[in-house]
Design a protein around this motif. Structure first.
Motif, PDB file in Angstrom:
ATOM      1  N   VAL A  60       0.831  -1.211   0.000  1.00  0.00           N
ATOM      2  CA  VAL A  60       0.000   0.000   0.000  1.00  0.00           C
ATOM      3  C   VAL A  60       0.864   1.258   0.000  1.00  0.00           C
ATOM      4  O   VAL A  60       0.554   2.252  -0.656  1.00  0.00           O
ATOM      5  N   GLU A  61       1.972   1.213   0.730  1.00  0.00           N
ATOM      6  CA  GLU A  61       2.842   2.393   0.851  1.00  0.00           C
ATOM      7  C   GLU A  61       4.276   1.941   1.048  1.00  0.00           C
ATOM      8  O   GLU A  61       4.540   0.959   1.750  1.00  0.00           O
ATOM      9  N   ARG A  62       5.208   2.654   0.420  1.00  0.00           N
ATOM     10  CA  ARG A  62       6.638   2.340   0.527  1.00  0.00           C
ATOM     11  C   ARG A  62       7.378   3.636   0.853  1.00  0.00           C
ATOM     12  O   ARG A  62       7.302   4.603   0.106  1.00  0.00           O
ATOM     13  N   GLU A  63       8.101   3.666   1.976  1.00  0.00           N
ATOM     14  CA  GLU A  63       8.789   4.875   2.434  1.00  0.00           C
ATOM     15  C   GLU A  63      10.242   4.551   2.770  1.00  0.00           C
ATOM     16  O   GLU A  63      10.534   3.579   3.457  1.00  0.00           O
ATOM     17  N   THR A  64      11.165   5.367   2.259  1.00  0.00           N
ATOM     18  CA  THR A  64      12.580   5.225   2.614  1.00  0.00           C
ATOM     19  C   THR A  64      12.814   5.937   3.948  1.00  0.00           C
ATOM     20  O   THR A  64      12.636   7.151   4.044  1.00  0.00           O
ATOM     21  N   VAL A  65      13.208   5.186   4.966  1.00  0.00           N
ATOM     22  CA  VAL A  65      13.411   5.777   6.290  1.00  0.00           C
ATOM     23  C   VAL A  65      14.892   5.974   6.614  1.00  0.00           C
ATOM     24  O   VAL A  65      15.230   6.712   7.532  1.00  0.00           O
ATOM     25  N   PHE A  66      15.765   5.323   5.848  1.00  0.00           N
ATOM     26  CA  PHE A  66      17.202   5.515   6.038  1.00  0.00           C
ATOM     27  C   PHE A  66      17.901   5.147   4.744  1.00  0.00           C
ATOM     28  O   PHE A  66      17.571   4.148   4.109  1.00  0.00           O
ATOM     29  N   ASP A  67      18.886   5.974   4.339  1.00  0.00           N
ATOM     30  CA  ASP A  67      19.631   5.706   3.119  1.00  0.00           C
ATOM     31  C   ASP A  67      21.073   6.149   3.333  1.00  0.00           C
ATOM     32  O   ASP A  67      21.451   7.271   3.027  1.00  0.00           O
ATOM     33  N   GLY A  68      21.873   5.261   3.918  1.00  0.00           N
ATOM     34  CA  GLY A  68      23.273   5.550   4.196  1.00  0.00           C
ATOM     35  C   GLY A  68      24.143   4.417   3.680  1.00  0.00           C
ATOM     36  O   GLY A  68      24.040   4.022   2.513  1.00  0.00           O
ATOM     37  N   PHE A  69      25.016   3.888   4.539  1.00  0.00           N
ATOM     38  CA  PHE A  69      25.810   2.718   4.150  1.00  0.00           C
ATOM     39  C   PHE A  69      24.872   1.571   3.797  1.00  0.00           C
ATOM     40  O   PHE A  69      25.115   0.796   2.885  1.00  0.00           O
ATOM     41  N   PHE A  70      23.755   1.475   4.531  1.00  0.00           N
ATOM     42  CA  PHE A  70      22.677   0.549   4.208  1.00  0.00           C
ATOM     43  C   PHE A  70      21.413   1.357   3.939  1.00  0.00           C
ATOM     44  O   PHE A  70      21.362   2.565   4.203  1.00  0.00           O
ATOM     45  N   ARG A 103      10.270   1.402   4.958  1.00  0.00           N
ATOM     46  CA  ARG A 103       9.107   1.057   5.772  1.00  0.00           C
ATOM     47  C   ARG A 103       7.950   0.786   4.816  1.00  0.00           C
ATOM     48  O   ARG A 103       7.601   1.642   4.002  1.00  0.00           O
ATOM     49  N   LEU A 104       7.405  -0.417   4.907  1.00  0.00           N
ATOM     50  CA  LEU A 104       6.325  -0.820   4.015  1.00  0.00           C
ATOM     51  C   LEU A 104       5.032  -0.975   4.800  1.00  0.00           C
ATOM     52  O   LEU A 104       5.027  -1.516   5.910  1.00  0.00           O
ATOM     53  N   ARG A 105       3.934  -0.507   4.200  1.00  0.00           N
ATOM     54  CA  ARG A 105       2.598  -0.839   4.683  1.00  0.00           C
ATOM     55  C   ARG A 105       1.996  -1.769   3.644  1.00  0.00           C
ATOM     56  O   ARG A 105       1.944  -1.446   2.453  1.00  0.00           O
ATOM     57  N   LEU A 106       1.573  -2.952   4.089  1.00  0.00           N
ATOM     58  CA  LEU A 106       1.161  -3.967   3.126  1.00  0.00           C
ATOM     59  C   LEU A 106       0.120  -4.900   3.722  1.00  0.00           C
ATOM     60  O   LEU A 106      -0.172  -4.867   4.916  1.00  0.00           O
ATOM     61  N   ARG A 107      -0.429  -5.726   2.849  1.00  0.00           N
ATOM     62  CA  ARG A 107      -1.306  -6.806   3.284  1.00  0.00           C
ATOM     63  C   ARG A 107      -1.091  -7.985   2.348  1.00  0.00           C
ATOM     64  O   ARG A 107      -0.532  -7.831   1.246  1.00  0.00           O
ATOM     65  N   HIS A 108      -1.505  -9.190   2.782  1.00  0.00           N
ATOM     66  CA  HIS A 108      -1.331 -10.377   1.939  1.00  0.00           C
ATOM     67  C   HIS A 108      -2.478 -11.353   2.170  1.00  0.00           C
ATOM     68  O   HIS A 108      -3.220 -11.258   3.158  1.00  0.00           O
ATOM     69  N   ARG A 115      -6.271 -19.129   5.603  1.00  0.00           N
ATOM     70  CA  ARG A 115      -7.654 -19.422   5.984  1.00  0.00           C
ATOM     71  C   ARG A 115      -8.672 -18.707   5.097  1.00  0.00           C
ATOM     72  O   ARG A 115      -9.883 -18.831   5.281  1.00  0.00           O
ATOM     73  N   GLY A 116      -8.172 -17.935   4.124  1.00  0.00           N
ATOM     74  CA  GLY A 116      -9.042 -17.216   3.213  1.00  0.00           C
ATOM     75  C   GLY A 116      -9.058 -15.735   3.478  1.00  0.00           C
ATOM     76  O   GLY A 116      -8.855 -15.281   4.616  1.00  0.00           O
ATOM     77  N   GLY A 117      -9.302 -14.965   2.433  1.00  0.00           N
ATOM     78  CA  GLY A 117      -9.353 -13.519   2.568  1.00  0.00           C
ATOM     79  C   GLY A 117      -7.974 -12.889   2.647  1.00  0.00           C
ATOM     80  O   GLY A 117      -6.965 -13.510   2.294  1.00  0.00           O
ATOM     81  N   TRP A 118      -7.956 -11.634   3.132  1.00  0.00           N
ATOM     82  CA  TRP A 118      -6.723 -10.860   3.218  1.00  0.00           C
ATOM     83  C   TRP A 118      -6.434 -10.472   4.660  1.00  0.00           C
ATOM     84  O   TRP A 118      -7.355 -10.337   5.470  1.00  0.00           O
ATOM     85  N   SER A 119      -5.166 -10.283   4.952  1.00  0.00           N
ATOM     86  CA  SER A 119      -4.771  -9.762   6.265  1.00  0.00           C
ATOM     87  C   SER A 119      -5.153  -8.294   6.364  1.00  0.00           C
ATOM     88  O   SER A 119      -5.461  -7.642   5.358  1.00  0.00           O
ATOM     89  N   GLU A 120      -5.113  -7.774   7.578  1.00  0.00           N
ATOM     90  CA  GLU A 120      -5.208  -6.336   7.745  1.00  0.00           C
ATOM     91  C   GLU A 120      -3.929  -5.691   7.228  1.00  0.00           C
ATOM     92  O   GLU A 120      -2.886  -6.343   7.107  1.00  0.00           O
TER      93      GLU A 120
END
Length: 223
Positions: free
Chosen positions: A24-34, A38-43, A47-52
């Motif tokens: 749903v959303e992809r945010e870069t929270v740190f960009d240095g040596f590594f 931060r991802l907001r997602l669902r899958h 048991r059926g359906g989707w996660s929150e």
């Protein structure tokens, strides 16, 4: 039968694939040596359906290569010793025995990286390279995939200090008998913690299985 003609064992195929995940959303929270996202997602759920929708941090690392240095004639292994910040609390201390390793740069093949890293970290030239395995070291939070090889080399007289100072590398090449390392893999060995990183353990266990073939000596499976 080649890799392309072999059929996959359906028992090993997961029920879901990438299309069962919605980011749903992809945010870069740190960009240095590594780099950290931060991802907001669902899958989809078993048991059926989707996660929150939930949040996960992802440590972004690209493909890497690891090479176990093996001298079939002498039955010796070359490992590098270097400081690792993630091992500060390690009982043996933060200097770890590892296989040669490095990141894959854009446009490089895995074999090119393997040979380059071996030269930089050990000063050696690899003969033949044998694929060992490809795996995800920590899929719970990192995107890195590590490709492992066994590199056949001449370890006679090998050793010394290597690495690129501009990358803060201070690397020592250690040459050890294969039997010594295999004995340390046993859980009851007093040296069981001397080698405790996944890539090196996987490589040594692979070498234990393929030792006789690589050395050409029958019965070369003790250790």
């Amino acid at each position: 039968m080649t890799e392309t003609t072999r059929e996959r064992n359906t028992d090993l195929v997961p029920e879901f694939s990438t299309d069962a995940v919605e980011v749903v959303e992809r945010e870069t929270v740190f960009d240095g040596f590594f780099k950290m996202l931060r991802l907001r997602l669902r899958h989809r759920l078993f048991r059926g359906g989707w996660s929150e929708i939930f949040t996960r941090e992802l440590f972004v690392r690209d493909n890497a290569v690891g090479v176990l240095l093996f001298d079939p004639r002498r039955e010796q292994v070359g490992l590098i010793e270097q400081f690792r910040v993630g091992a500060l609390e390690r009982p043996y201390g933060p200097w770890c025995l590892e296989v040669v390793a490095g990141m894959v740069e854009r446009g490089e093949s895995l074999e090119e990286v393997a040979r380059r890293e071996v030269q930089e970290e050990s000063g050696l030239e690899v003969g033949r390279l044998e694929p060992i395995h490809s795996y995800l070291p920590s899929p719970g939070g990192s995107s890195e995939r590590l490709h492992l090889f066994c590199g056949c080399v001449d370890l006679g007289g090998a050793g010394g200090i290597f690495g690129l100072p501009e990358e803060q590398e201070d690397i020592r090449l250690r040459v050890l008998p294969l039997d010594t390392l295999l004995a340390a893999l046993a859980g009851d060995s007093p040296d069981a913690g001397a080698v405790d990183n996944a890539a090196t353990l996987i490589c040594l266990q692979w070498l234990q299985l393929h030792r006789e073939r690589l050395t050409g000596r029958k019965g070369a499976t003790h250790g």
